[in-house]
Design a protein around this motif. Structure first.
Motif, PDB file in Angstrom:
ATOM      1  N   ASP A 186     -57.094  41.554  -6.992  1.00  0.00           N
ATOM      2  CA  ASP A 186     -56.319  41.042  -7.955  1.00  0.00           C
ATOM      3  C   ASP A 186     -57.031  40.260  -9.026  1.00  0.00           C
ATOM      4  OD1 ASP A 186     -53.721  40.750  -9.445  1.00  0.00           O
ATOM      5  OD2 ASP A 186     -53.536  38.777  -8.687  1.00  0.00           O
ATOM      6  N   LYS A 187     -57.860  39.352  -8.650  1.00  0.00           N
ATOM      7  CA  LYS A 187     -58.690  38.408  -9.360  1.00  0.00           C
ATOM      8  C   LYS A 187     -59.783  39.378 -10.147  1.00  0.00           C
ATOM      9  CE  LYS A 187     -61.851  34.512  -9.165  1.00  0.00           C
ATOM     10  NZ  LYS A 187     -62.989  35.225 -10.215  1.00  0.00           N
ATOM     11  N   ARG A 188     -60.358  40.286  -9.499  1.00  0.00           N
ATOM     12  CA  ARG A 188     -61.395  41.113 -10.150  1.00  0.00           C
ATOM     13  C   ARG A 188     -60.627  42.016 -11.349  1.00  0.00           C
ATOM     14  NH1 ARG A 188     -64.656  42.637  -4.864  1.00  0.00           N
ATOM     15  NH2 ARG A 188     -65.633  40.514  -4.342  1.00  0.00           N
ATOM     16  N   MET A 189     -59.265  42.423 -11.220  1.00  0.00           N
ATOM     17  CA  MET A 189     -58.463  43.355 -12.092  1.00  0.00           C
ATOM     18  C   MET A 189     -58.435  42.405 -13.086  1.00  0.00           C
ATOM     19  SD  MET A 189     -54.750  44.860 -12.043  1.00  0.00           S
ATOM     20  CE  MET A 189     -54.178  43.104 -12.022  1.00  0.00           C
ATOM     21  N   TYR A 190     -57.976  41.017 -13.054  1.00  0.00           N
ATOM     22  CA  TYR A 190     -57.623  40.138 -14.125  1.00  0.00           C
ATOM     23  C   TYR A 190     -58.719  39.951 -14.954  1.00  0.00           C
ATOM     24  CZ  TYR A 190     -56.082  35.895 -16.622  1.00  0.00           C
ATOM     25  OH  TYR A 190     -55.811  35.138 -17.573  1.00  0.00           O
ATOM     26  N   ASP A 191     -60.185  39.697 -14.147  1.00  0.00           N
ATOM     27  CA  ASP A 191     -61.321  39.648 -15.001  1.00  0.00           C
ATOM     28  C   ASP A 191     -61.737  40.669 -15.791  1.00  0.00           C
ATOM     29  OD1 ASP A 191     -61.436  37.035 -13.784  1.00  0.00           O
ATOM     30  OD2 ASP A 191     -62.913  37.802 -12.389  1.00  0.00           O
ATOM     31  N   ASP A 192     -61.427  42.034 -15.407  1.00  0.00           N
ATOM     32  CA  ASP A 192     -61.547  43.273 -15.799  1.00  0.00           C
ATOM     33  C   ASP A 192     -60.932  43.284 -17.196  1.00  0.00           C
ATOM     34  OD1 ASP A 192     -63.223  45.471 -16.139  1.00  0.00           O
ATOM     35  OD2 ASP A 192     -61.267  46.687 -15.534  1.00  0.00           O
ATOM     36  N   LYS A 193     -59.390  42.722 -17.148  1.00  0.00           N
ATOM     37  CA  LYS A 193     -58.672  43.017 -18.145  1.00  0.00           C
ATOM     38  C   LYS A 193     -58.985  42.154 -19.149  1.00  0.00           C
ATOM     39  CE  LYS A 193     -54.356  43.898 -17.537  1.00  0.00           C
ATOM     40  NZ  LYS A 193     -54.088  44.965 -18.421  1.00  0.00           N
ATOM     41  N   GLN A 194     -59.445  40.953 -18.834  1.00  0.00           N
ATOM     42  CA  GLN A 194     -59.941  39.996 -20.067  1.00  0.00           C
ATOM     43  C   GLN A 194     -61.113  40.356 -20.779  1.00  0.00           C
ATOM     44  OE1 GLN A 194     -57.251  37.936 -19.863  1.00  0.00           O
ATOM     45  NE2 GLN A 194     -58.753  36.172 -20.357  1.00  0.00           N
ATOM     46  N   ARG A 195     -61.926  41.274 -20.077  1.00  0.00           N
ATOM     47  CA  ARG A 195     -63.187  41.756 -20.676  1.00  0.00           C
ATOM     48  C   ARG A 195     -62.764  42.893 -21.677  1.00  0.00           C
ATOM     49  NH1 ARG A 195     -65.393  40.977 -15.696  1.00  0.00           N
ATOM     50  NH2 ARG A 195     -64.920  43.411 -15.109  1.00  0.00           N
ATOM     51  N   TYR A 196     -61.624  43.660 -21.348  1.00  0.00           N
ATOM     52  CA  TYR A 196     -61.102  44.900 -21.924  1.00  0.00           C
ATOM     53  C   TYR A 196     -60.362  44.164 -23.247  1.00  0.00           C
ATOM     54  CZ  TYR A 196     -58.093  48.683 -23.574  1.00  0.00           C
ATOM     55  OH  TYR A 196     -57.486  49.730 -24.468  1.00  0.00           O
ATOM     56  N   TYR A 197     -59.541  43.458 -23.194  1.00  0.00           N
ATOM     57  CA  TYR A 197     -59.181  42.727 -24.327  1.00  0.00           C
ATOM     58  C   TYR A 197     -59.947  41.945 -25.348  1.00  0.00           C
ATOM     59  CZ  TYR A 197     -54.418  44.175 -22.735  1.00  0.00           C
ATOM     60  OH  TYR A 197     -53.366  44.768 -22.383  1.00  0.00           O
TER      61      TYR A 197
END
Length: 474
Positions: A454-465
């Motif tokens: 979940d944490k890694r997904m959140y980090d990936d989402k931050q990079r996407y936006y």
């Protein structure tokens, strides 16, 4: 003997039936010789419950019975046993061609004329099932059916209970094989719920045989109603019966003879006017036909009811575990799975991966196109996950977030699949995922794995936006 005067003395609807025997040992030419007014009314009176079910609405003395109902091997066999063999017969049944139940008594008459033998047929009609009449059984049959009911009631494992019941039926029928097959008429699918072998030669997998032998065995299943021809069941107990089956269903008849099936009884499993499946017994002892018929007529009534209850439970479980929009497992199912792992009820293999995904830009889609467009995006996202992780358990964790649990797959394969998901990250893609995953090799702490993914997904989402600020949720 004045047969008309004799039958008129009966209060219940009754008729005299004659059965002709032939030098070669066959029987046939079964006729309704005469009848009392109560019986004639079932044919001629428009107000009678049976009137609309008759093929002909004019009673003509000494007419072949097929003028009034379709040819019925079970009816013919009962008449033969009573008129010729002088054995009384009773049954309480609901033939599929009727919208009512029949309580039938057939009694032999000593009056015979050469090759014509006589019996008296009496019946009462009930618009719905009567438990009192259904329980009026031979003691041996009643005991067997009671044992079936007890097992259905007490069994905690549905499949195991059905295996025990089918095994019992195979022994009681003295058959080579008894098989219980479930059908889905809408989807045109079938599955074998249970089977039992009464001889070593019949100890094979019915489902494996049917799927290897036929391109689509459901093509055969669809002909069974035609073979039963509106009766309660199909019973083939000799070559003469098989000839009739050849006329009704030549493909199925030929296929049975190819595998050396000489006798067969086939009962539909019907509940609330829906056929849930069938039960058959092959190569049983023909001298046991009447007992087998009586046993299965009632046993299938209770078996069908239990299958219907199990289907309802499965549907309720699916509704409580399934996300109705996307068709994947819901958050409740995910929580129950995690609890079972944490409590030690399920042990994960050494290679376990937890993947979290989130759909990028769903809020923007909902704002611009409405929730219908958002729902379509969620469904497409779920289908993509099913395609990328065909061996994984997919859960909609909530909103636009999904969790995938994959076991027994090496980490490098998981990484390849993650890269496949990231193909959807382009501006032109109508579904874009942010992804995080955690792979373990050894004992898995499921909660730790979920937290890390979940944490890694959140980090990936931050990079996407950061790269696509115009799609950021407001």
């Amino acid at each position: 003997m004045d047969l008309q005067k004799f039958v008129d003395s009966y209060v219940t609807m009754s008729c005299i039936i004659s059965v002709r025997t032939f030098p070669d040992g066959h029987y046939g030419d079964i006729r309704l010789v005469c009848a009392n007014k109560a019986y004639i009314d079932t044919i001629e009176d428009p107000e009678n419950i049976a009137y609309s079910e008759m093929l002909n609405n004019k009673f003509v003395p000494d007419s072949p019975y097929e003028i009034y109902i379709p040819k019925d091997l079970n009816f013919e066999d009962a008449c033969y046993r009573c008129a010729v063999l002088k054995k009384p017969f009773h049954t309480y049944i609901h033939p599929e061609r009727y919208n009512f139940w029949l309580d039938t008594y057939i009694m032999p008459l000593t009056f015979d004329e050469g090759d014509r033998h006589y019996c008296i047929y009496s019946q009462e009609i009930t618009p719905c099932a009567s438990t009192r009449r259904m329980s009026n059984l031979d003691a041996g049959v009643a005991e067997s059916v009671l044992q079936t009911c007890i097992k259905l009631h007490d069994g905690s494992d549905f499949n195991q209970t059905m295996d025990e019941i089918v095994k019992d039926l195979c022994k009681q029928c003295e058959a080579d094989k008894v098989c219980l097959i479930l059908t889905d008429m809408k989807e045109r699918t079938f599955s074998i719920l249970s089977e039992a072998a009464g001889s070593p030669i019949a100890d094979y997998s019915v489902e494996d045989y049917l799927r290897s032998r036929y391109e689509d065995f459901f093509d055969i299943i669809e002909t069974w109603d035609q073979a039963i021809a509106g009766s309660t069941c199909l019973i083939i107990q000799n070559e003469r019966d098989m000839e009739v089956l050849y006329e009704r269903d030549p493909v199925w008849a030929a296929s049975m003879q190819e595998v050396d099936v000489h006798t067969i009884v086939l009962f539909p499993l019907v509940y609330n006017h829906e056929t849930l499946g069938y039960i058959w017994a092959i190569n049983f002892k023909a001298e046991n036909t009447m007992r087998i018929r009586a046993l299965l007529e009632l046993a299938t009534f209770f078996i069908a009811s239990e299958i219907a209850n199990q289907k309802l439970l499965d549907q309720m479980k699916m509704m409580s575990w399934s996300d109705m929009l996307t068709g994947v497992n819901n958050r409740n199912a995910m929580n129950l799975r995690v609890d079972s792992i944490v409590n030690g009820e399920e042990e994960l293999p050494d290679e376990t991966a937890v993947i979290y995904t989130d759909i990028n830009g769903l809020k923007q889609v909902n704002d611009n196109g409405g929730h219908a467009d958002g729902d379509r995006m969620l469904k497409k996202a779920a289908n993509i996950l099913k395609d990328v992780f065909p061996d994984g358990d997919i859960y909609r964790a909530g909103g636009d977030e999904f969790m995938v649990l994959v076991t027994g797959v090496p980490e490098h394969i998981i990484e390849e699949r993650i890269e496949k998901l990231k193909v959807y990250r382009s501006d032109k893609a109508d579904v874009s995922f942010s992804v995080g995953y955690f792979c373990s090799c050894g004992k898995t702490d499921i909660r730790h794995a979920m937290t890390m993914a979940d944490k890694r997904m959140y980090d990936d989402k931050q990079r996407y936006y950061q790269d696509h600020p115009y799609r950021k949720r407001r």
